[in-house]
Design an enzyme around this catalytic site. Structure first.
Site, PDB file in Angstrom:
ATOM      1  N   ASP A 132       0.764  -1.345   0.026  1.00 21.20           N
ATOM      2  CA  ASP A 132       0.259   0.228  -0.161  1.00 21.20           C
ATOM      3  C   ASP A 132       0.805   1.180  -0.167  1.00 21.20           C
ATOM      4  O   ASP A 132       0.491   2.162   0.798  1.00 21.20           O
ATOM      5  CB  ASP A 132      -0.858  -0.140   1.057  1.00 21.20           C
ATOM      6  CG  ASP A 132      -2.160   1.044   1.044  1.00 21.20           C
ATOM      7  OD1 ASP A 132      -2.751   1.064   2.159  1.00 21.20           O
ATOM      8  OD2 ASP A 132      -2.101   1.436  -0.118  1.00 21.20           O
ATOM      9  N   LYS A 134       1.959   4.680  -1.115  1.00 20.61           N
ATOM     10  CA  LYS A 134       1.144   5.767  -1.884  1.00 20.61           C
ATOM     11  C   LYS A 134       1.648   7.138  -0.977  1.00 20.61           C
ATOM     12  O   LYS A 134       1.828   6.878   0.168  1.00 20.61           O
ATOM     13  CB  LYS A 134      -0.352   5.514  -2.084  1.00 20.61           C
ATOM     14  CG  LYS A 134      -1.161   5.364  -0.789  1.00 20.61           C
ATOM     15  CD  LYS A 134      -2.413   5.202  -1.197  1.00 20.61           C
ATOM     16  CE  LYS A 134      -3.173   4.565   0.203  1.00 20.61           C
ATOM     17  NZ  LYS A 134      -4.707   4.174  -0.190  1.00 20.61           N
ATOM     18  N   ASN A 137       0.402   7.374   2.808  1.00 17.87           N
ATOM     19  CA  ASN A 137       1.074   6.790   3.866  1.00 17.87           C
ATOM     20  C   ASN A 137       2.434   7.027   4.181  1.00 17.87           C
ATOM     21  O   ASN A 137       3.061   6.165   4.816  1.00 17.87           O
ATOM     22  CB  ASN A 137       1.059   5.104   3.394  1.00 17.87           C
ATOM     23  CG  ASN A 137      -0.205   4.654   3.307  1.00 17.87           C
ATOM     24  OD1 ASN A 137      -1.287   5.173   4.013  1.00 17.87           O
ATOM     25  ND2 ASN A 137      -0.418   3.479   2.511  1.00 17.87           N
ATOM     26  N   ASP A 150       2.511   3.469   7.307  1.00 18.93           N
ATOM     27  CA  ASP A 150       1.234   2.946   7.585  1.00 18.93           C
ATOM     28  C   ASP A 150       1.372   1.385   7.142  1.00 18.93           C
ATOM     29  O   ASP A 150       1.585   1.032   5.945  1.00 18.93           O
ATOM     30  CB  ASP A 150       0.291   3.478   6.977  1.00 18.93           C
ATOM     31  CG  ASP A 150      -1.425   2.853   7.402  1.00 18.93           C
ATOM     32  OD1 ASP A 150      -2.259   3.520   7.681  1.00 18.93           O
ATOM     33  OD2 ASP A 150      -1.338   1.651   7.417  1.00 18.93           O
ATOM     34  N   THR A 168      -8.138   4.017  -3.480  1.00 17.43           N
ATOM     35  CA  THR A 168      -7.529   4.272  -4.622  1.00 17.43           C
ATOM     36  C   THR A 168      -6.995   2.790  -5.487  1.00 17.43           C
ATOM     37  O   THR A 168      -6.399   2.008  -4.776  1.00 17.43           O
ATOM     38  CB  THR A 168      -6.575   5.210  -4.741  1.00 17.43           C
ATOM     39  OG1 THR A 168      -5.939   5.362  -6.307  1.00 17.43           O
ATOM     40  CG2 THR A 168      -5.375   5.127  -4.050  1.00 17.43           C
TER      41      THR A 168
END
Ligand SMILES: COc1cccc(-c2nc(Nc3cc(C)[nH]n3)cc3ccccc23)c1
Length: 276
Positions: A132, A134, A137, A150, A168
């Site tokens: 994840d 992005k 995070n 995160d 997303t």
């Protein structure tokens, strides 16, 4: 050391996380430590069926020690909430800076990607895939250094995503949008998407009008660059955004890529142990 809310002086709320608030706090012990206390409401975790994922996030992040990965020092809970004792990153959320300035310079982007690649090599070395990556995070330390903040979606490789995708699609590689088995090379793809978004201000396959079209553009690797992007930056991004995970540029080669080496702060290029 048994931690509880009584162990801290609670400072200002920093902002809202997905499942609760984040507070700046200071330990009452001496020496006093500044931390970020992230509260997660148990009811929310159950409602969103993420309690197992949260347990995994805590277990994974507690065992990680890296300058570009936010430290999880410990956790405790009361009847309603779980409290995560996290490293405090002094300059806050990277995506807020990105949305404020629109896009980052190639130098600033290259330095962030250098740090991300270093953190991902460490993560993959422990058979953890993040899944994840992005801007939302990522946090910035007091000296502007990047911190991956995160671990909600991280798993031990290889993983098969059981959760329906929330949020997303922009960062997902073809194999994940096609629901296939995937491995740590999903993070190589996401690093390419992140590099693009840092310099252009939007992810490469975004279609704000249609999720289905984003799907299609990802599956087709429908990649277009504005003319403002340097050839070296395009070269790195294109080598990461390969449909076939096996074709994606290994992270060790990202660290050696001319675009990364060119912008690495002087003194950081010295060969291992080489002193002048
Ligand atoms: C979701 O957590 C949110 C939300 C909004 C802002 C912040 C925030 N965080 C941090 N540092 C942090 C946060 C964590 C978990 N460790 N270190 C610093 C800041 C500075 C100015 C404004 C905001 C800030 C967090």
């Amino acid at each position: 050391q048994e931690w509880s809310l009584h162990s801290f002086d609670i400072g200002r709320p920093l902002g809202k996380g997905k499942f609760g608030r984040v507070y700046m706090v200071r330990t009452k012990t001496t020496p006093k430590y500044i931390l970020a206390l992230k509260t997660l409401y148990k009811s929310e975790l159950v409602a969103n069926k993420v309690e197992k994922q949260t347990r995994r996030e805590i277990e994974i992040q507690q065992n990680l020690r890296h300058p570009h990965i936010l430290r999880l020092y410990g956790f405790f809970h009361d009847e309603k909430r779980i409290f995560l004792m996290l490293e405090f990153a002094g300059k806050g959320e990277l995506y807020k800076q990105l949305s404020k300035v629109g896009s980052f310079s190639e130098k600033r982007s290259a330095r962030y990607i250098d740090q991300m690649a270093d953190a991902l090599i460490y993560l993959h070395g422990k058979h953890v895939i993040h899944r994840d990556i992005k801007p939302e995070n990522l946090l910035l330390g007091i000296n502007g250094e990047l911190k991956i903040g995160d671990f909600g979606w991280s798993v031990h490789a290889p993983g098969l995503r059981r959760m329906t995708l929330c949020g997303t699609l922009d960062y997902l590689p073809p194999e994940m949008v096609e629901g296939k088995e995937h491995n740590e090379k999903v993070d190589y793809w996401a690093l390419g998407v992140l590099t693009y978004e840092f310099m252009i201000g939007a992810p490469p396959f975004e279609d704000r009008g249609s999720v289905n079209n984003t799907y299609r553009r990802i599956a087709r690797v429908d990649l277009k660059f504005p003319s403002t992007i340097s050839a070296e930056a395009k070269d790195l991004i294109s080598k990461l955004l390969q449909y076939d995970p096996r074709q994606r540029l290994p992270l060790t080669d990202v660290l050696r890529h001319p675009w990364i080496v060119k912008y690495r702060p002087k003194g950081n290029n010295a060969r291992e142990g080489g002193s002048v």
